[in-house]
Design a protein around this motif. Structure first.
Motif, PDB file in Angstrom:
ATOM      1  N   THR A 225       0.711  -5.228 -14.181  1.00 33.98           N
ATOM      2  CA  THR A 225      -0.137  -5.719 -13.178  1.00 33.98           C
ATOM      3  C   THR A 225      -1.663  -5.685 -13.370  1.00 33.98           C
ATOM      4  O   THR A 225      -2.235  -6.540 -12.755  1.00 33.98           O
ATOM      5  CB  THR A 225       0.135  -4.611 -11.901  1.00 33.98           C
ATOM      6  OG1 THR A 225       1.666  -4.345 -11.520  1.00 33.98           O
ATOM      7  CG2 THR A 225      -0.491  -5.122 -10.710  1.00 33.98           C
TER       8      THR A 225
ATOM      9  N   SER B 264      -2.193  -9.356 -14.403  1.00 29.63           N
ATOM     10  CA  SER B 264      -1.873 -10.371 -13.441  1.00 29.63           C
ATOM     11  C   SER B 264      -3.067 -11.242 -13.088  1.00 29.63           C
ATOM     12  O   SER B 264      -2.697 -12.603 -12.986  1.00 29.63           O
ATOM     13  CB  SER B 264      -1.200  -9.713 -12.146  1.00 29.63           C
ATOM     14  OG  SER B 264      -0.063  -9.080 -12.281  1.00 29.63           O
ATOM     15  N   THR B 265      -4.028 -10.716 -12.595  1.00 32.08           N
ATOM     16  CA  THR B 265      -5.235 -11.832 -12.165  1.00 32.08           C
ATOM     17  C   THR B 265      -5.503 -12.917 -13.265  1.00 32.08           C
ATOM     18  O   THR B 265      -5.389 -13.950 -13.037  1.00 32.08           O
ATOM     19  CB  THR B 265      -6.362 -10.861 -11.965  1.00 32.08           C
ATOM     20  OG1 THR B 265      -6.015  -9.987 -10.791  1.00 32.08           O
ATOM     21  CG2 THR B 265      -7.476 -12.002 -11.641  1.00 32.08           C
TER      22      THR B 265
ATOM     23  N   CYS C 215       7.375 -12.393  -8.751  1.00 30.87           N
ATOM     24  CA  CYS C 215       6.711 -11.316  -9.210  1.00 30.87           C
ATOM     25  C   CYS C 215       7.792 -10.357  -9.772  1.00 30.87           C
ATOM     26  O   CYS C 215       8.189  -9.369  -8.833  1.00 30.87           O
ATOM     27  CB  CYS C 215       5.816 -10.810  -8.237  1.00 30.87           C
ATOM     28  SG  CYS C 215       4.319 -11.792  -7.994  1.00 30.87           S
TER      29      CYS C 215
ATOM     30  N   GLN D 111       7.695  -7.265 -11.355  1.00 26.19           N
ATOM     31  CA  GLN D 111       6.926  -6.268 -12.008  1.00 26.19           C
ATOM     32  C   GLN D 111       7.084  -4.908 -10.990  1.00 26.19           C
ATOM     33  O   GLN D 111       7.461  -5.020  -9.989  1.00 26.19           O
ATOM     34  CB  GLN D 111       5.503  -6.781 -11.904  1.00 26.19           C
ATOM     35  CG  GLN D 111       4.987  -8.018 -12.451  1.00 26.19           C
ATOM     36  CD  GLN D 111       3.918  -8.676 -11.843  1.00 26.19           C
ATOM     37  OE1 GLN D 111       3.931  -9.361 -11.034  1.00 26.19           O
ATOM     38  NE2 GLN D 111       2.747  -8.561 -12.799  1.00 26.19           N
TER      39      GLN D 111
ATOM     40  N   SER E 211       0.876  -7.316  -7.185  1.00 20.20           N
ATOM     41  CA  SER E 211       0.907  -8.569  -7.640  1.00 20.20           C
ATOM     42  C   SER E 211       1.111  -9.617  -6.683  1.00 20.20           C
ATOM     43  O   SER E 211       0.755 -10.907  -6.581  1.00 20.20           O
ATOM     44  CB  SER E 211       1.968  -8.752  -8.904  1.00 20.20           C
ATOM     45  OG  SER E 211       1.237  -8.109 -10.124  1.00 20.20           O
TER      46      SER E 211
ATOM     47  N   GLN F  14      -1.861 -10.417  -4.944  1.00 26.41           N
ATOM     48  CA  GLN F  14      -2.737 -11.407  -5.850  1.00 26.41           C
ATOM     49  C   GLN F  14      -2.164 -12.837  -5.877  1.00 26.41           C
ATOM     50  O   GLN F  14      -2.904 -13.755  -5.841  1.00 26.41           O
ATOM     51  CB  GLN F  14      -2.943 -10.692  -7.146  1.00 26.41           C
ATOM     52  CG  GLN F  14      -3.455  -9.442  -7.102  1.00 26.41           C
ATOM     53  CD  GLN F  14      -3.816  -8.860  -8.767  1.00 26.41           C
ATOM     54  OE1 GLN F  14      -3.482  -9.451  -9.384  1.00 26.41           O
ATOM     55  NE2 GLN F  14      -3.688  -7.513  -8.506  1.00 26.41           N
TER      56      GLN F  14
ATOM     57  N   GLU G  80      -0.400   0.940 -16.715  1.00 22.85           N
ATOM     58  CA  GLU G  80      -0.449   0.584 -14.987  1.00 22.85           C
ATOM     59  C   GLU G  80      -0.444   1.544 -14.055  1.00 22.85           C
ATOM     60  O   GLU G  80      -0.361   1.307 -12.867  1.00 22.85           O
ATOM     61  CB  GLU G  80       1.173  -0.482 -14.869  1.00 22.85           C
ATOM     62  CG  GLU G  80       2.267   0.662 -14.953  1.00 22.85           C
ATOM     63  CD  GLU G  80       3.755  -0.108 -15.227  1.00 22.85           C
ATOM     64  OE1 GLU G  80       3.591  -1.143 -14.732  1.00 22.85           O
ATOM     65  OE2 GLU G  80       4.659   0.419 -15.917  1.00 22.85           O
TER      66      GLU G  80
ATOM     67  N   TYR H 118      -1.713   0.679 -10.525  1.00 22.34           N
ATOM     68  CA  TYR H 118      -1.134   0.500  -9.757  1.00 22.34           C
ATOM     69  C   TYR H 118       0.296   1.111  -9.065  1.00 22.34           C
ATOM     70  O   TYR H 118       1.182   0.472  -8.417  1.00 22.34           O
ATOM     71  CB  TYR H 118      -0.713  -1.005 -10.015  1.00 22.34           C
ATOM     72  CG  TYR H 118      -2.002  -1.883 -10.273  1.00 22.34           C
ATOM     73  CD1 TYR H 118      -2.811  -2.418  -9.105  1.00 22.34           C
ATOM     74  CD2 TYR H 118      -2.589  -1.817 -11.730  1.00 22.34           C
ATOM     75  CE1 TYR H 118      -3.924  -2.955  -9.491  1.00 22.34           C
ATOM     76  CE2 TYR H 118      -3.610  -2.547 -11.941  1.00 22.34           C
ATOM     77  CZ  TYR H 118      -4.297  -3.420 -10.928  1.00 22.34           C
ATOM     78  OH  TYR H 118      -5.702  -3.878 -10.915  1.00 22.34           O
TER      79      TYR H 118
END
Length: 334
Positions: A81, A84-85, A110, A112, A117, A120, A280, A283
């Motif tokens: 995550t 991700s951006t 997604c 994940q 995410s 996003q 991660e 998140y």
């Protein structure tokens, strides 16, 4: 449909390899040494049936696929995550043959841990699916992925985000079901992902102190889990129950150890093992910390686990190198 696997690590590599074995067109997206190994030697996928090498197209970015994506492309996002951006920004603006962009036209899945995410993705893509990933797999060596599930590799709940189902979700699930996965289509996929989030609160403990096998490690996880359950309740967020999860799996997947191999850790442990410099925890434990701060619920255990895991990643400390007694003492000290 052509599947573009953005992040061909443990989860993405297993899904991509299995889809290819099921006769589907697959492109892998990777970087660094993993990209080099996939390009030079192919994807080495080990499952209980043995080891196979898949010579699949591999790219570092959409530029390597030419000026346009295809209208039948499905983007499956399986990076961590924290990455991700950058990935979403890279792929969402890519033109699609015939007009329009990936963000306007193509479905993005997604696949994940965590629940961030999807939010996003929905800022950048009109058509987003969530996927609750129950797929124990390992990726610690470039070009190599191992998944021990049998007779299928895992269970992947699929549904539209924020809710609902559509023909695209059904089509993706059907392809997965033909590729050695259980793939239920559900209208409430985030209920499943929040339940997975609660179980993933153990990831930082495992990454820092090794497999959770001692009573002390289990006790620490129960404390993190209690905070997680309290924050979800305060936020009015529903997660599937343990009973509902057990009924869905129903003994339909077993995990068969590979000859001569030792059981490794989960995704966070693998990040430390590969020395990626990130993890991660923001998140996973950090999601509980955020909800706690929003709704007035103290979350000292998850705050401490988030902090220690991030320190391990930043300093590239060895996975599992802190004893659980020392970790518990740090948690208690706040």
């Amino acid at each position: 449909m052509r599947y573009i696997i953005i992040g061909a690590g443990a989860v993405g590599g297993t899904i991509g390899g299995r889809l290819a074995e099921g006769g589907h067109e697959v492109v892998l997206v990777a970087r660094g040494a993993h990209y080099d190994a996939l390009r030079e030697r192919g994807l080495r996928l080990t499952t209980p049936e043995g080891t196979r090498t898949h010579q699949l197209p591999v790219v570092r970015s959409p530029d390597d696929l030419g000026p346009f994506l295809r209208p039948d492309d499905v983007l499956l996002l399986s990076v961590k995550t924290q990455d991700s951006t950058a990935a979403l920004d890279t792929w969402s603006a890519r033109p699609v043959a015939g007009g329009g962009t990936a963000g306007e036209l193509l479905p993005l899945v997604c696949a994940q841990n965590g629940v961030e995410s999807e939010r996003q993705a929905l800022r950048r893509f009109r058509h987003v699916c969530g996927m609750c990933v129950w797929l124990p797999a390992t990726h610690t060596e470039p070009g190599c992925v191992a998944a021990a599930g049998a007779p299928v590799s895992g269970m992947l709940h699929v549904g539209r985000y924020p809710s609902g189902v559509d023909d695209t979700a059904r089509g993706i699930a059907a392809d997965l079901a033909k590729s050695r996965f259980l793939a239920p289509v559900v209208p409430d996929v985030m209920r499943w992902k929040y339940a997975k989030l609660l179980s993933n609160l153990a990831n930082s403990i495992e990454a820092v102190s090794g497999l959770i096998v001692s009573d002390e490690a289990r006790a620490l996880f129960r404390r993190a889990l209690a905070e997680g359950q309290a924050t979800l309740a305060a936020a009015g967020i529903e997660a599937t129950s343990q009973a509902e999860q057990a009924e869905a799996r129903g003994g339909r997947i077993t995990f068969e150890p590979f000859d001569g191999s030792e059981r490794g850790g989960g995704s966070s442990w693998q990040s430390l093992s590969r020395g990626t410099g990130t993890i991660e925890a923001d998140y996973l434990n950090g999601e509980i910390v955020l909800l706690g701060r929003l709704h007035g619920i103290p979350t000292p255990v998850n705050e401490a686990l988030q902090r220690v895991a991030n320190t391990f990643a930043r300093e590239r400390r060895e996975a599992g190198s802190m004893g659980v007694a020392e970790l518990t003492a740090l948690v208690d000290a706040g």
